[in-house]
Write an enzyme that holds these catalytic residues in place. Sequence first.
Site, PDB file in Angstrom:
ATOM      1  N   GLU A 116      65.714  42.719  -0.782  1.00 16.78           N
ATOM      2  CA  GLU A 116      64.977  42.130   0.658  1.00 16.78           C
ATOM      3  C   GLU A 116      64.988  40.604   0.530  1.00 16.78           C
ATOM      4  OE1 GLU A 116      64.960  44.477   2.645  1.00 16.78           O
ATOM      5  OE2 GLU A 116      64.222  46.331   1.831  1.00 16.78           O
ATOM      6  N   HIS A 140      55.743  42.683   0.083  1.00 14.59           N
ATOM      7  CA  HIS A 140      56.261  43.837   0.566  1.00 14.59           C
ATOM      8  C   HIS A 140      55.681  44.867  -0.323  1.00 14.59           C
ATOM      9  CE1 HIS A 140      58.704  47.099   2.286  1.00 14.59           C
ATOM     10  NE2 HIS A 140      59.519  47.130   1.229  1.00 14.59           N
ATOM     11  N   HIS A 142      54.894  49.543  -0.385  1.00 13.74           N
ATOM     12  CA  HIS A 142      54.924  50.896   0.097  1.00 13.74           C
ATOM     13  C   HIS A 142      53.496  51.564   0.459  1.00 13.74           C
ATOM     14  CE1 HIS A 142      59.511  51.114  -1.069  1.00 13.74           C
ATOM     15  NE2 HIS A 142      59.310  50.025  -0.195  1.00 13.74           N
ATOM     16  N   GLU A 170      35.477  44.660  10.003  1.00  9.86           N
ATOM     17  CA  GLU A 170      36.129  43.574   9.415  1.00  9.86           C
ATOM     18  C   GLU A 170      37.481  43.249   9.906  1.00  9.86           C
ATOM     19  OE1 GLU A 170      37.791  45.297   5.062  1.00  9.86           O
ATOM     20  OE2 GLU A 170      36.534  43.120   5.311  1.00  9.86           O
ATOM     21  N   HIS A 211      58.618  53.085   6.186  1.00 10.29           N
ATOM     22  CA  HIS A 211      59.056  52.483   4.972  1.00 10.29           C
ATOM     23  C   HIS A 211      57.717  51.717   4.530  1.00 10.29           C
ATOM     24  CE1 HIS A 211      62.165  49.767   3.008  1.00 10.29           C
ATOM     25  NE2 HIS A 211      61.166  49.671   2.343  1.00 10.29           N
TER      26      HIS A 211
HETATM   27  O1  2HA Z   1      63.118  48.952  -3.397  1.00  9.32           O
HETATM   28  O2  2HA Z   1      61.290  48.193  -1.514  1.00  9.32           O
HETATM   29  O3  2HA Z   1      62.767  47.918   0.499  1.00  9.32           O
HETATM   30  C1  2HA Z   1      62.617  47.871  -3.224  1.00  9.32           C
HETATM   31  C2  2HA Z   1      62.374  48.064  -1.667  1.00  9.32           C
HETATM   32  C3  2HA Z   1      63.274  47.995  -0.479  1.00  9.32           C
HETATM   33 ZN    ZN Z   2      60.699  48.682   0.540  1.00  9.62          ZN
END
Ligand code: 2HA
Ligand code: ZN
Length: 285
Positions: A116, A140, A142, A170, A211
């Site tokens: 990414e 980032h 998940h 909050e 995602h």
């Molecule tokens: O595997 O999170 O978006 C890495 C990630 C791809």
């Molecule tokens: Zn990801």
Amino acid sequence: MKVTEAKFVQDFIDLADEGYRMGWHERNGGNLSYRMKDHEVESVRSRFRFYGEWHPIGTSVPGLAGEFFLVTGTGQYFRNIRKDPESAIGIIEIDETGENYKIRWGFIENGFPTSELPTHLMNHEVKKRVSGGKHRIIYHAHTTNVIALSFVLPLKDEIFTRELWEMATECPVVFPEGVGVVDWMVPGGRAIGVETSKLMEQYNAVIWAMHGIFCSGETFDLTFGLMHTIEKAAEILVKVMSMSHHKTQTITPQNFRDLAEGFHITLDERFLFEKPDKSIPGTKE
Ligand code: 2HA
Ligand code: ZN
């Protein structure tokens, strides 16, 4: 100084560990990047390697020319970062055109930066500009409950922002600018980076439907705290929705206006629309 002893590296590894323990980084899921300060670059420069090629980033980020980033590696597991930082993470330098990077430290065992990287760097370029250089972290993850909601709530910034705000007093204080939402797209390339970085002009958090989330912040604490606050609000909403399709009571638009006054924050009226009834969007067949 050994790179792994530097405070910014320790803070980076702490965030990765904490995120893993939250359950947001199954397998090699998620990625993290940090735009280094000049004095941090100098503090570890003696440990850099000076061989190696320039690699194309896959997009153009001229606003980041000459910057150094600490980033997680492609295919690397967050749970292994503390155990083996020199292979799981690395420092890259961006060239003067903003189109190529070179690995300066880490990624031993033939590693490379996260898949990414285009999205991370496009987000950094926008946030560096709009924050006057203050934002340094793109994270980032998940996040389970936010992902779950993206199957049910309509994929609109206004709806996600308003529903998350209603879940904890909050929330509008922590993310008064709201959250952006990107519909499902193929991850790992330039196109999703373009859409995400457009939303980063106004938001510090952007949800990728089905995602996860991207968050931006000035410090590791603020960035992790934003991710945690949003995911906790999402968890509360999932619990509410598991009990009922509607709320018996909630925080009202006028409550939000009063909160904005009390906390000296600005909440865009775009998010304070009147709702037709008490049902949760997406839950009536
Ligand atoms: O595997 O999170 O978006 C890495 C990630 C791809
Ligand atoms: Zn990801």
